[in-house]
Design an enzyme around this catalytic site. Structure first.
Site, PDB file in Angstrom:
ATOM      1  N   HIS A 305       0.637  -1.298   0.097  1.00 27.02           N
ATOM      2  CA  HIS A 305      -0.406   0.011  -0.069  1.00 27.02           C
ATOM      3  C   HIS A 305       0.832   0.632  -0.394  1.00 27.02           C
ATOM      4  CE1 HIS A 305      -2.864  -2.315   0.098  1.00 27.02           C
ATOM      5  NE2 HIS A 305      -3.963  -1.741  -0.066  1.00 27.02           N
ATOM      6  N   ARG A 412     -11.647   2.367  -4.371  1.00 26.95           N
ATOM      7  CA  ARG A 412     -10.741   0.883  -3.558  1.00 26.95           C
ATOM      8  C   ARG A 412     -11.862   2.052  -2.797  1.00 26.95           C
ATOM      9  NH1 ARG A 412      -6.234   0.952  -6.000  1.00 26.95           N
ATOM     10  NH2 ARG A 412      -5.485  -1.185  -5.838  1.00 26.95           N
ATOM     11  N   ARG A 448     -15.791  -0.805  -6.219  1.00 29.73           N
ATOM     12  CA  ARG A 448     -15.112  -2.353  -5.251  1.00 29.73           C
ATOM     13  C   ARG A 448     -16.125  -2.765  -3.743  1.00 29.73           C
ATOM     14  NH1 ARG A 448      -9.134  -4.488  -5.497  1.00 29.73           N
ATOM     15  NH2 ARG A 448      -9.133  -3.113  -3.477  1.00 29.73           N
ATOM     16  N   GLU A 546      -9.134 -11.928 -10.327  1.00 32.08           N
ATOM     17  CA  GLU A 546      -7.759 -12.634  -9.085  1.00 32.08           C
ATOM     18  C   GLU A 546      -7.307 -13.522  -8.486  1.00 32.08           C
ATOM     19  OE1 GLU A 546      -8.131  -8.636  -6.499  1.00 32.08           O
ATOM     20  OE2 GLU A 546      -9.788  -9.652  -6.231  1.00 32.08           O
ATOM     21  N   ASN A 569      -2.636  -7.580  -9.881  1.00 28.94           N
ATOM     22  CA  ASN A 569      -1.952  -7.740  -8.165  1.00 28.94           C
ATOM     23  C   ASN A 569      -1.873  -9.012  -7.367  1.00 28.94           C
ATOM     24  OD1 ASN A 569      -1.409  -4.871  -9.204  1.00 28.94           O
ATOM     25  ND2 ASN A 569      -2.577  -4.199  -7.799  1.00 28.94           N
ATOM     26  N   ASP A 570      -3.067  -9.177  -7.485  1.00 28.70           N
ATOM     27  CA  ASP A 570      -3.096 -10.038  -6.828  1.00 28.70           C
ATOM     28  C   ASP A 570      -2.912 -11.951  -7.497  1.00 28.70           C
ATOM     29  OD1 ASP A 570      -3.802  -9.584  -4.013  1.00 28.70           O
ATOM     30  OD2 ASP A 570      -5.777  -8.470  -4.718  1.00 28.70           O
ATOM     31  N   ARG A 580       2.847 -10.412  -2.772  1.00 32.50           N
ATOM     32  CA  ARG A 580       3.286  -9.053  -3.163  1.00 32.50           C
ATOM     33  C   ARG A 580       3.925  -8.384  -2.424  1.00 32.50           C
ATOM     34  NH1 ARG A 580      -3.108  -6.823  -4.683  1.00 32.50           N
ATOM     35  NH2 ARG A 580      -2.461  -4.716  -3.701  1.00 32.50           N
ATOM     36  N   CYS A 617      -8.019  -3.735 -13.559  1.00 33.02           N
ATOM     37  CA  CYS A 617      -7.455  -2.448 -13.235  1.00 33.02           C
ATOM     38  C   CYS A 617      -6.201  -3.009 -12.365  1.00 33.02           C
ATOM     39  CB  CYS A 617      -8.710  -1.859 -12.084  1.00 33.02           C
ATOM     40  SG  CYS A 617      -9.150  -3.389 -11.154  1.00 33.02           S
TER      41      CYS A 617
HETATM   42  C1  PEP Z   1      -5.494  -5.901  -7.301  1.00 34.67           C
HETATM   43  O1  PEP Z   1      -5.230  -7.018  -7.300  1.00 34.67           O
HETATM   44  O2  PEP Z   1      -5.207  -6.162  -8.639  1.00 34.67           O
HETATM   45  C2  PEP Z   1      -6.737  -5.006  -6.710  1.00 34.67           C
HETATM   46  C3  PEP Z   1      -6.911  -4.235  -8.460  1.00 34.67           C
HETATM   47  O3  PEP Z   1      -6.503  -4.803  -6.229  1.00 34.67           O
HETATM   48  P1  PEP Z   1      -5.547  -4.785  -5.120  1.00 34.67           P
HETATM   49  O4  PEP Z   1      -4.331  -4.172  -5.707  1.00 34.67           O
HETATM   50  O5  PEP Z   1      -6.163  -3.496  -4.349  1.00 34.67           O
HETATM   51  O6  PEP Z   1      -5.783  -5.900  -4.306  1.00 34.67           O
HETATM   52 MG    MG Z   2      -6.260  -7.742  -5.115  1.00 36.13          MG
END
Ligand code: PEP
Ligand code: MG
Length: 659
Positions: A305, A412, A448, A546, A569-570, A580, A617
């Site tokens: 984050h 988010r 979301r 994801e 990302n996930d 990650r 996203c």
């Molecule tokens: C992701 O996982 O790609 C995503 C956009 O959500 P976050 O980064 O908030 O987990």
């Molecule tokens: Mg995610």
């Protein structure tokens, strides 16, 4: 005299209502007490009131004794029964969350390695860009008690010193509260700390210890631990978190006593490079981000984050330096390359000139991209690719619009929940989502639903201790188990849908039943709103792809939802089984790995075959080097940090020109 009543204060007498109650009580001369389950506490102490842990719908008794007892009872009972009446101060539950949290930008993580030059360190390239500036080291030291036993004749002087320190801390907090620049969320935090500093629970406890011969610093540390332990022992997740507030106030008092200044992010000079072992996303989000030139951290990875916040604000960042970050504690100046993941300590003249040139070139590139702000990217076959923004607060609407976002591809909602000291109300959520919908209509705003787990707990939800929170009770799993929380959000979304093009997507989906159960709840909420005569409208329901499971069942999912949004990302961390946030496995956390690319392709195929929209996203959506590949796979929506939008539009236009 006394009167009993049922408490109607939403979520009970937590911090702000407790403060309001105390403010009312202090307006009367009478001694006033609040009694619950036979336990009586002074109604003039917010700490004691909070520790009584009075919940909504519980019965309490107000006791007053003094000249104005009748008036006091009337006012206090009135507040408990109808907390909104007659109060005009700080409408805390009304103010939408502030700040933070976005996505995108190139910058794949690189593996941290040993220093590759005397003054050069390598970490994870977490937010692109170059920066050079004075180092601002943020390593708050632990404070230890002095353990001094006072002589009898020293005690009075030590109490005076202690009281002066408490006064100074209160004045500092009052000063902070007087600043217009403080956001509503921050104001709530500072006000809660000020209440603790002004309350005689902590100060009374500390004074007692000083009278017993303890030096003031040791007394404050012990007193803060005692009160904090009381907060920790209450069976209430929100109140447990107040223990940290007590320690924070104790720390401030100790620093004044020691004549030291805490390293505060508030004081970061313009253009400085923030150096820290770790910074809570929460602290960073509240820091004066406009002044921060760059961020360097021992902890964190490309999708942590801190990285997301840095990218959303266009702040270059190198994270995951591990213990190497200690070498930066005494640096005067730092140059950082957020693309390559390099940090240079006290750069020489040639390096300075080089970095100054790069910073200038980056500014020029940004200026050259502005022509893409109003461009609607269209392919040779006429397909329009929507380039949307990822945001986490209403404050980011302007940045997204300025960049030319064609709607919001990921809002988010976690920050809305994290920024408040209790679960946000349906009204407050509805207002926030409606404001978003209005700002971008007719473009879609994809909200979301709450995506939170035990790794970042929030007030009002009790998370179990889990060995693997990323594989645990989070996202849609938690929401379906807590329909009280989930339905409040869904009702708010149905209400907001009246004001624009709201779409809703579910995070962490791994089974079709999660979509079906959500639909049942949406139908229930719709029926309730109809029966209550509350205006509402339908919304498209989609899912984030994801988890590997979602990829594998994508053809089935596609028949039941309106759209897919790929969360790379996930998806990358789960496909590659590589955390990650863990810099040591950053190399595996690579979206371009054939395994991940093939998962994206499978998802796109399933969505296209079913005729639903497929978007993305995750941060990969903003990578100009990958955009053409994604578009060729059939994606028609890419959502990213506002900072990446114009470059992405440029990449799509270039692809269209090539045919
Ligand atoms: C992701 O996982 O790609 C995503 C956009 O959500 P976050 O980064 O908030 O987990
Ligand atoms: Mg995610």
């Amino acid at each position: 005299m006394e009167r009993s009543t049922i408490v109607r204060v939403h979520e009970g007498l937590h911090a702000r209502p407790a403060t309001r109650f105390v403010k009312l009580a202090k307006g009367f001369e009478s001694d006033v007490e609040l009694v619950k389950d036979g336990k009586a506490v002074s109604a003039k102490s917010s700490v004691k009131l909070m520790l009584l842990a009075v919940k909504e719908n519980q019965e309490v008794t107000v006791r007053a004794n003094g000249a104005d007892a009748i008036e006091a009872l009337e006012a206090l009972i009135g507040y408990l029964e109808n907390p909104r009446a007659g109060l005009d101060d700080e409408a805390e539950a009304q103010s939408p969350a502030n700040d933070a949290g976005q996505e995108a930008a190139p910058a794949p993580g690189s593996v941290p390695a040993a220093p590759d030059g005397a003054n050069r360190l390598r970490g994870v390239a977490a937010s692109e860009g170059f920066a050079i500036g004075p180092a601002f080291a943020h390593f708050p030291p632990d404070i230890a008690g002095q353990g001094r036993v006072l002589r009898a004749e020293e005690i009075e002087g030590e109490i005076d010193r202690f009281r002066t320190a408490v006064g100074a801390v209160q004045a500092r907090m009052d000063n902070a509260l007087a600043q217009d620049s403080l956001s509503a969320g921050d104001r709530g935090i500072v006000a809660a700390l000020r209440d603790i500093a002004a309350d005689d629970s902590l100060t009374g406890e500390a004074e007692g210890l000083i009278k017993g011969g303890n030096d003031a610093v040791s007394a404050v540390i012990t007193a803060a631990s005692t009160i904090a332990a009381e907060f920790s022992a209450v069976d209430d997740h929100y109140l447990n978190a107040r223990a940290d507030d007590v320690h924070a106030v104790g720390r401030q008092i100790c620093l004044v006593l020691l004549g030291q200044d805490d390293v505060s992010l508030e004081n970061i000079p313009e253009g400085a490079i923030l150096i820290a072992d770790d910074i809570g996303a929460w602290d960073l989000a509240r820091a004066p981000l406009k002044r921060i030139g760059g961020v360097v951290c021992g902890h964190g990875g490309a999708t942590s984050h801190i990285a997301i916040i840095a990218r959303s604000h266009g702040i270059p960042a190198v994270l995951g330096l591990g213990g190497q970050v200690n070498a930066l504690r005494t640096a005067r100046d730092v140059a950082l390359d957020g693309n390559a993941g390099h940090v240079i300590i006290d750069p020489d003249e040639a390096t300075r000139a080089d970095f100054a040139g790069r910073v200038e070139a980056a500014a020029k590139e940004r200026a050259g991209l502005t022509i893409f702000k109003t461009v609607t990217p269209k392919l040779a076959d006429g397909r329009i690719i929507e380039v949307a923004a990822n945001i986490g607060s209403l404050e980011e609407i302007e940045a997204a619009q300025e960049a030319g976002a064609m709607g919001i591809g990921l809002f988010r909602t976690e920050l809305l929940f994290m920024r408040h000291m209790h679960l946000p109300s349906e009204d407050m959520q509805a207002e926030t989502y409606a404001a978003l919908a209005k700002a971008f209509a007719p473009y879609p705003v994809i909200v979301r639903t709450l995506d939170i787990g035990g790794d970042k707990p929030i007030a009002g939800i009790e998370f179990p201790d889990e060995e693997n929170p990323f594989l645990g009770w989070r996202g849609i799993r938690m929401c379906l188990d807590r329909p009280d929380i989930f339905k409040r959000q869904l009702r708010a979304l149905l209400r907001a849908a009246v004001h624009g093009n709201i779409k809703v997507m579910l995070p962490m989906v791994s089974d079709l039943s999660e979509v079906r159960q959500t639909r049942v709840l949406v139908d229930e909420c719709t029926a309730e709103l109809k029966a209550e005569g509350v205006p509402h409208a339908t919304f498209d329901l989609g899912v984030m792809i994801e988890t590997p499971a979602a990829v594998l069942i994508a053809p089935t999912l596609a028949k039941e939802v309106a759209f897919f949004s790929i969360g790379t990302n996930d998806l990358t961390q789960y496909i590659m089984a590589a955390d990650r946030l863990n810099p040591t496995v950053a190399k595996l956390n690579d979206v371009t790995n054939p395994a991940v690319m093939s998962a994206i392709e499978m998802t796109a195929k399933a969505g296209v075959a079913a005729g639903i929209m497929v978007g993305m996203c995750g941060e990969a959506a903003g990578r100009p080097d990958l955009i053409a590949t994604f578009v060729k796979m059939g994606l028609t929506e890419l959502s990213m940090s506002p900072a990446s939008i114009q470059r992405a539009k440029k990449a799509i236009m270039a692809m269209a020109a090539e045919g």
